[in-house]
Each structure stands twice: as C-alpha cells, then as structure tokens.
Design a protein around this motif. Structure first.
Motif, PDB file in Angstrom:
ATOM      1  N   ALA A 140       8.514  -4.842  -1.880  1.00 46.68           N
ATOM      2  CA  ALA A 140       7.140  -4.908  -2.369  1.00 46.68           C
ATOM      3  C   ALA A 140       7.070  -4.497  -3.835  1.00 46.68           C
ATOM      4  O   ALA A 140       6.403  -5.151  -4.649  1.00 46.68           O
ATOM      5  N   ALA A 141       7.759  -3.408  -4.186  1.00 49.41           N
ATOM      6  CA  ALA A 141       7.758  -2.950  -5.576  1.00 49.41           C
ATOM      7  C   ALA A 141       8.441  -3.971  -6.489  1.00 49.41           C
ATOM      8  O   ALA A 141       7.974  -4.222  -7.607  1.00 49.41           O
ATOM      9  N   LEU A 142       9.532  -4.582  -6.022  1.00 54.74           N
ATOM     10  CA  LEU A 142      10.220  -5.600  -6.814  1.00 54.74           C
ATOM     11  C   LEU A 142       9.333  -6.833  -7.011  1.00 54.74           C
ATOM     12  O   LEU A 142       9.333  -7.437  -8.092  1.00 54.74           O
ATOM     13  N   THR A 143       8.583  -7.189  -5.993  1.00 55.48           N
ATOM     14  CA  THR A 143       7.671  -8.330  -6.109  1.00 55.48           C
ATOM     15  C   THR A 143       6.596  -8.061  -7.147  1.00 55.48           C
ATOM     16  O   THR A 143       6.284  -8.918  -7.983  1.00 55.48           O
ATOM     17  N   VAL A 144       6.031  -6.859  -7.107  1.00 54.35           N
ATOM     18  CA  VAL A 144       5.013  -6.477  -8.089  1.00 54.35           C
ATOM     19  C   VAL A 144       5.595  -6.508  -9.496  1.00 54.35           C
ATOM     20  O   VAL A 144       4.941  -6.961 -10.443  1.00 54.35           O
ATOM     21  N   GLU A 182      15.631   8.061  -4.099  1.00 54.19           N
ATOM     22  CA  GLU A 182      14.957   9.124  -3.346  1.00 54.19           C
ATOM     23  C   GLU A 182      14.864   8.740  -1.877  1.00 54.19           C
ATOM     24  O   GLU A 182      14.154   7.808  -1.527  1.00 54.19           O
ATOM     25  N   PRO A 183      15.605   9.444  -0.998  1.00 51.95           N
ATOM     26  CA  PRO A 183      15.513   9.101   0.427  1.00 51.95           C
ATOM     27  C   PRO A 183      14.158   9.506   0.994  1.00 51.95           C
ATOM     28  O   PRO A 183      13.497  10.390   0.448  1.00 51.95           O
ATOM     29  N   PRO A 184      13.736   8.839   2.069  1.00 49.72           N
ATOM     30  CA  PRO A 184      14.417   7.718   2.747  1.00 49.72           C
ATOM     31  C   PRO A 184      14.168   6.402   2.022  1.00 49.72           C
ATOM     32  O   PRO A 184      13.103   6.203   1.436  1.00 49.72           O
ATOM     33  N   ILE A 185      15.181   5.523   2.058  1.00 45.07           N
ATOM     34  CA  ILE A 185      15.034   4.218   1.425  1.00 45.07           C
ATOM     35  C   ILE A 185      14.323   3.277   2.393  1.00 45.07           C
ATOM     36  O   ILE A 185      14.826   2.977   3.475  1.00 45.07           O
ATOM     37  N   LYS A 186      13.138   2.841   2.027  1.00 43.35           N
ATOM     38  CA  LYS A 186      12.359   1.896   2.814  1.00 43.35           C
ATOM     39  C   LYS A 186      12.471   0.518   2.162  1.00 43.35           C
ATOM     40  O   LYS A 186      11.869   0.264   1.115  1.00 43.35           O
ATOM     41  N   VAL A 196       0.838  -1.207   0.000  1.00 41.96           N
ATOM     42  CA  VAL A 196       0.000   0.000   0.000  1.00 41.96           C
ATOM     43  C   VAL A 196       0.865   1.246   0.000  1.00 41.96           C
ATOM     44  O   VAL A 196       0.630   2.199  -0.759  1.00 41.96           O
ATOM     45  N   ALA A 197       1.919   1.238   0.837  1.00 41.39           N
ATOM     46  CA  ALA A 197       2.812   2.393   0.921  1.00 41.39           C
ATOM     47  C   ALA A 197       3.572   2.611  -0.390  1.00 41.39           C
ATOM     48  O   ALA A 197       3.789   3.757  -0.807  1.00 41.39           O
ATOM     49  N   ALA A 198       3.970   1.518  -1.054  1.00 38.60           N
ATOM     50  CA  ALA A 198       4.702   1.640  -2.320  1.00 38.60           C
ATOM     51  C   ALA A 198       3.835   2.275  -3.401  1.00 38.60           C
ATOM     52  O   ALA A 198       4.290   3.150  -4.152  1.00 38.60           O
TER      53      ALA A 198
END
Length: 284
Positions: free
Chosen positions: A253-257, A243-247, A68-70
């Motif tokens: 999550a983005a890589l999984t998508v 783009e900081p901060p790196i979460k 959700v955050a991504a």
C-alpha cells in the motif's frame, strides 16, 4: 505485399501488447497485493490469482484497510508532502536556472564556450555519491541541515538538463528572436516571452527527468534530513521494512502511494516528453 505488410503490422502490435503486459505485471501485482492480507498474498503468489483482487467476502475491513493501516502506522502524508516540496522545488528552480544556462550556451558567443560545455558534460560521469561528503560539510557549515534549502539548493543545477535545453534551443528559429529585437524586446524579455512559451516539450522532458530522479532519491535525504519531520517518502518506506512486524500488505500500500505521483506526472506530460526527446540532439 499488402498482405505481408498487414501481417508484419499485426505481429508488431501483438508484440507491443505483450511487452506492455510484461512491464505492467509488477505494478499490477503491487496494486492487487495492497488489497490483500498476508495470507492471501503468499497463498496466491504462484498462480494467476496474484494478479486478481480478492473477492469482497474475503476482505476484512474493506479493500483499503492496508492503506488506512499504513497511514496510521507512520506519518506517511508528511513524508509525501516533504517529497513533493523537495522535488517540485528542484523542478521549479531547476527549470529556470538550467534553461537559462542552456540558452546562453546555444545562443551567446563568449570565450571558452566550448570548453565550459565540455566541463558541464564531463560532470555527468562523476558519481553523485562521491561528492556527498564535501557537499554535506558545505550544507552543514551553512546551517542548512534538516531544512528544505539543504535538500533543494545543491541539485538545482543539472548538467543533463542544461545539455537538453542547449540542444533544443539550437533548433529554435532565430528569426523569431530577431523580430522581437526589432520590436524593442530585451534579451531577457525574448527568453521569457518568446523562447519559454514555445519550448514546452523540452521543459516537460526536463521536468519529468528531474521529478523521477529526485522523487526516488534516498541517500541525500537520508544524510541531510535526519529529523523525522523532514523525512521524504523513500526514507519513510524503509520504516515498513526495518521495523517489525513487517506487514506486506501495508508495504504494498505504501509503495503504491509512493508510485502514484510518478505515474500522474508522466501521464499528463508524456506527449510533451516524447516531443522533447524527438527534438533534442538533432544538432551538435
């Protein structure tokens, strides 16, 4: 002998299972990490807990809070749509163009046919990056910068795809084509009514190869699609790293998508993919 054969088969299966787990470890770790927060990811890094999802009580905001955050942090859905349009466009037009070129090289006799085949194969050794500058200049002059046309058209023709189609069509029974000609079918009709429906393995093979290659494209979309609304998923993923901060949970999550479409297309087409690789290359 029978006992020895069973032992060898058992050893082979065990080895394959072990190799499967080794290759799956990065994917499993990425998926599990996408369900954790930053502290849990680094805490579990050097233990088997890195491959196990967190307990429900340890998860704040639900298992999918990083997803959700991504999506809230960047327009991830737009990037996915752009990548799908880019790759599917190349696949659709590429299958038509490359299959017809491969069929022509396999069936028709014309002057310098062997020479042109050699030229096509020779282009495989040219690094794509070496032609990006003149290609960009051409796309810019045509007014195709920041358009789907500029992303798709330069990569419709593919030398490797043409070669795969040619090798497959060399094994295709000529009797079927001759029977269609006797029935009055035109050459273009033979191709689309006889050849294409019976060539699913090679079409699936080329589709998978094109999808994987262009879904993972980074440099060309970065050069020709500078506008934010035209970014592909691979360009969008860089936002999480630059783009900081790196979460790291959001990164996973983005890589999984971004990985899901590749897994899906291979899962649905793998049967044809194996058949295509088996049948191509049996003739020269």
């Amino acid at each position: 002998m029978r006992k020895k054969r069973m032992i060898n088969k058992f050893t082979l299966y065990i080895s394959l299972v072990i190799l499967t787990f080794i290759f799956l470890f990065p994917l499993v770790w990425m998926l599990v990490s996408s369900l954790k927060n930053e502290f849990q990811i680094f805490r579990d890094m050097q233990s088997l807990q890195a491959f196990l999802p967190p307990a429900p009580a340890d998860v704040e905001g639900g298992y999918f809070h990083n997803y959700v955050a991504a999506f809230q942090r960047v327009d991830l859905l737009r990037y996915i749509v752009n990548s799908l349009i880019y790759t599917i466009g190349i696949i659709i037009f590429g299958l038509i163009v490359n299959s017809m070129a491969g069929y022509a090289l396999a069936r028709f006799r014309f002057p310098l046919a062997g020479f042109w085949l050699g030229v096509i194969i020779a282009t495989l050794i040219i690094p794509p990056e070496s032609i990006f500058l003149p290609l960009y200049v051409l796309v810019y002059d045509l007014g195709w910068v920041n358009t789907y046309t500029g992303l798709i058209v330069p990569f419709i023709a593919n030398a490797f795809a043409i070669f795969l189609f040619r090798q497959f069509f060399l094994d295709f029974p000529k009797e079927l084509e001759e029977a269609a000609k006797i029935d009055g079918c035109s050459q273009i009709g033979i191709f689309f009514r006889i050849i294409v429906p019976l060539s699913k393995p090679v079409f699936a093979t080329v589709a998978i190869v094109l999808f994987i290659n262009h879904w993972n494209d980074f440099l060309w979309p970065l050069v020709v699609a500078s506008d934010e609304s035209m970014r592909t998923i691979q360009i969008g993923l860089q936002y999480f790293m630059n783009e900081p901060p790196i979460k790291w949970g959001q990164v996973m999550a983005a890589l999984t998508v971004a990985t899901i479409p590749m897994l899906l297309i291979f899962a649905f087409l793998q049967r044809y993919y194996v058949q295509g690789l088996t049948h191509t290359g049996s003739k020269n």
